[in-house]
Motif scaffolding. Structure first.
Motif, PDB file in Angstrom:
ATOM      1  N   LEU A 140       0.353  -1.437  -0.033  1.00 35.11           N
ATOM      2  CA  LEU A 140      -0.034   0.204  -0.295  1.00 35.11           C
ATOM      3  C   LEU A 140       0.919   1.252  -0.326  1.00 35.11           C
ATOM      4  O   LEU A 140       0.902   2.325  -0.776  1.00 35.11           O
ATOM      5  N   PRO A 148      -6.412   3.401  -1.998  1.00 35.38           N
ATOM      6  CA  PRO A 148      -7.066   2.212  -1.270  1.00 35.38           C
ATOM      7  C   PRO A 148      -8.806   2.745  -1.188  1.00 35.38           C
ATOM      8  O   PRO A 148      -8.668   4.049  -0.318  1.00 35.38           O
ATOM      9  N   LEU A 151     -11.014  -1.496   2.698  1.00 35.94           N
ATOM     10  CA  LEU A 151     -10.736  -2.581   3.680  1.00 35.94           C
ATOM     11  C   LEU A 151     -11.636  -3.782   3.904  1.00 35.94           C
ATOM     12  O   LEU A 151     -12.606  -2.805   4.657  1.00 35.94           O
ATOM     13  N   CYS A 153     -13.050  -6.316   6.042  1.00 36.91           N
ATOM     14  CA  CYS A 153     -11.962  -7.374   7.594  1.00 36.91           C
ATOM     15  C   CYS A 153     -12.689  -8.542   8.001  1.00 36.91           C
ATOM     16  O   CYS A 153     -14.495  -7.735   7.841  1.00 36.91           O
ATOM     17  N   ALA A 181      -6.168  -1.148  10.405  1.00 33.11           N
ATOM     18  CA  ALA A 181      -6.699   0.060   9.534  1.00 33.11           C
ATOM     19  C   ALA A 181      -5.787   1.789   9.709  1.00 33.11           C
ATOM     20  O   ALA A 181      -4.894   1.646   8.508  1.00 33.11           O
ATOM     21  N   LEU A 185      -3.480   2.244   6.185  1.00 29.70           N
ATOM     22  CA  LEU A 185      -4.170   3.117   5.000  1.00 29.70           C
ATOM     23  C   LEU A 185      -2.885   4.696   5.701  1.00 29.70           C
ATOM     24  O   LEU A 185      -3.476   5.420   4.570  1.00 29.70           O
ATOM     25  N   VAL A 223     -13.857   0.951   5.671  1.00 32.83           N
ATOM     26  CA  VAL A 223     -13.112   0.199   6.027  1.00 32.83           C
ATOM     27  C   VAL A 223     -14.855  -0.633   6.624  1.00 32.83           C
ATOM     28  O   VAL A 223     -15.721  -0.255   7.968  1.00 32.83           O
ATOM     29  N   CYS A 239      -8.058  -9.711   5.523  1.00 38.29           N
ATOM     30  CA  CYS A 239      -8.183  -8.343   5.608  1.00 38.29           C
ATOM     31  C   CYS A 239      -8.206  -8.266   3.864  1.00 38.29           C
ATOM     32  O   CYS A 239      -6.417  -8.640   3.477  1.00 38.29           O
ATOM     33  N   ALA A 241      -7.648  -5.651   1.083  1.00 35.89           N
ATOM     34  CA  ALA A 241      -7.646  -3.870  -0.174  1.00 35.89           C
ATOM     35  C   ALA A 241      -7.584  -4.080  -1.141  1.00 35.89           C
ATOM     36  O   ALA A 241      -7.676  -4.484  -2.278  1.00 35.89           O
ATOM     37  N   SER A 247      -6.746  -5.076  -5.664  1.00 31.19           N
ATOM     38  CA  SER A 247      -6.538  -5.571  -4.628  1.00 31.19           C
ATOM     39  C   SER A 247      -5.336  -6.839  -4.202  1.00 31.19           C
ATOM     40  O   SER A 247      -4.638  -7.094  -4.927  1.00 31.19           O
TER      41      SER A 247
END
Length: 336
Positions: A140, A148, A151, A153, A181, A185, A223, A239, A241, A247
């Motif tokens: 990331l 992004p 997310l 999760c 997160a 991020l 998220v 997780c 992303a 992705s």
């Protein structure tokens, strides 16, 4: 190199696990004092350590001869007092999450550090030390999948302990995704919404399990966290992303896959100490190395405060059913 003397506060499941790691997998450190309100338990733990003293009062353990750093693994409501005792002696601290149960307590910890003029407190968000999470963070940061957007999760436990409450789904479980997160991020969380389906029939009476927690970030990402602590089949943390150009997903690893009689099956970890065993080892090794130099090498008190503030907003959202903004103070210069 000298051996770092550590006081371990709390000798329940997490504390005992840390004591074992310090003795067997972490070099350059030894446990010299342990504390727990259960006198019989703490004496039993101390008996297995060479020369460690046993205490029922955390302050006595922190002040014991030879203590150069403090590892706190007691229940959350007891964290603040123990941290402040350690800071009075200017000792490095590794505190299991949450830093404190509420943002006000975390602010008091930060104020104590600011009076000292240096950071000494690290929070035990061990996912930052997990190899898969580190690889996702690197991807990331390098822009490997573009900006992004989401997310996704999943956080599942086979079953919850008898003392677990609906509030703890957020404060003790989702708090890990909150920190992950923010770290992945590089953005603060600005608002929280909580949705609740009809509770699972496997959930104990009164426990609102599972839940879906939606986090909004300052950078415009979303998220979503599925928290399900009575899924029945094992412990899963995943997780994914999703970015503008690709992705990436972590958490699919299995220790062994068996193919037989036309079927394929894999093992699923049953406990967080199994799934994140290596992360706990790496976290503790790095903390010991940093503590020996009087510094922090991981999530600090600001990260603990931010997670507590998000959790507080999450509790409000869960009770009200309304999207709730996260209230953060201005970030002090010490934590920039």
């Amino acid at each position: 190199m000298s051996t770092l003397g550590i006081a371990v506060i709390g000798t329940g499941k997490m504390g005992a696990d840390h004591v074992r790691r310090i003795g067997r997998t972490v070099g350059g450190a030894r446990v010299v004092a342990v504390a727990d309100p259960d006198g019989d338990r703490v004496k039993a733990v101390a008996a297995g350590l060479d020369g460690a003293s046993a205490h029922t009062d955390p302050a006595e353990a922190i002040s014991a001869p030879g203590v150069q750093a403090v590892l706190i693994a007691s229940p959350g409501p007891a964290h603040e007092e123990a941290i402040l005792h350690a800071l009075e002696r200017e000792l490095p601290v590794l505190c299991e999450k949450p830093l404190t149960p509420d943002p006000a307590g975390a602010l008091r910890v930060m104020e104590a550090e600011q009076r000292l003029g240096r950071r000494l407190v690290q929070v035990g968000f061990m996912r930052r030390f997990d190899a898969e999470y580190e690889r996702l963070k690197e991807l990331l940061d390098a822009g490997g999948i573009g900006r992004p957007l989401f997310l996704h999760c999943r956080h599942r436990n086979a079953s919850s302990p008898s003392f677990f409450t609906s509030e703890m789904l957020i404060t003790d479980s989702v708090v890990h995704e909150v920190d992950a997160a923010r770290w992945l991020l590089g953005q603060e969380i600005t608002a929280v919404s909580v949705l609740s389906p009809t509770p699972s029939s496997a959930a104990p009476e009164g426990l609102r399990d599972p839940r879906l927690v939606l986090l909004e970030t300052a950078g415009g990402a979303i998220v979503d966290v599925e928290i399900f602590v009575n899924c029945g089949f094992g412990y899963e943390v995943r997780c994914e992303a999703v970015g503008e150009s690709g992705s990436a997903q972590i958490g699919e690893g299995q220790s062994m896959v068996v193919r037989s009689a036309g079927l394929s099956s894999g093992e699923i970890a049953q406990d967080f100490t199994v799934r994140f065993a290596d992360a706990y080892d790496r976290q503790l090794r790095r903390w010991v190395a940093a503590a020996a130099q009087g510094r922090v090498d991981g999530p600090d008190a600001w990260d603990g405060y931010a997670a507590a503030a998000v959790s507080a907003a999450g509790l409000t959202a869960a009770h009200s059913g309304v999207r709730t903004p996260v209230e953060l103070v201005e970030r002090p210069a010490l934590y920039l």
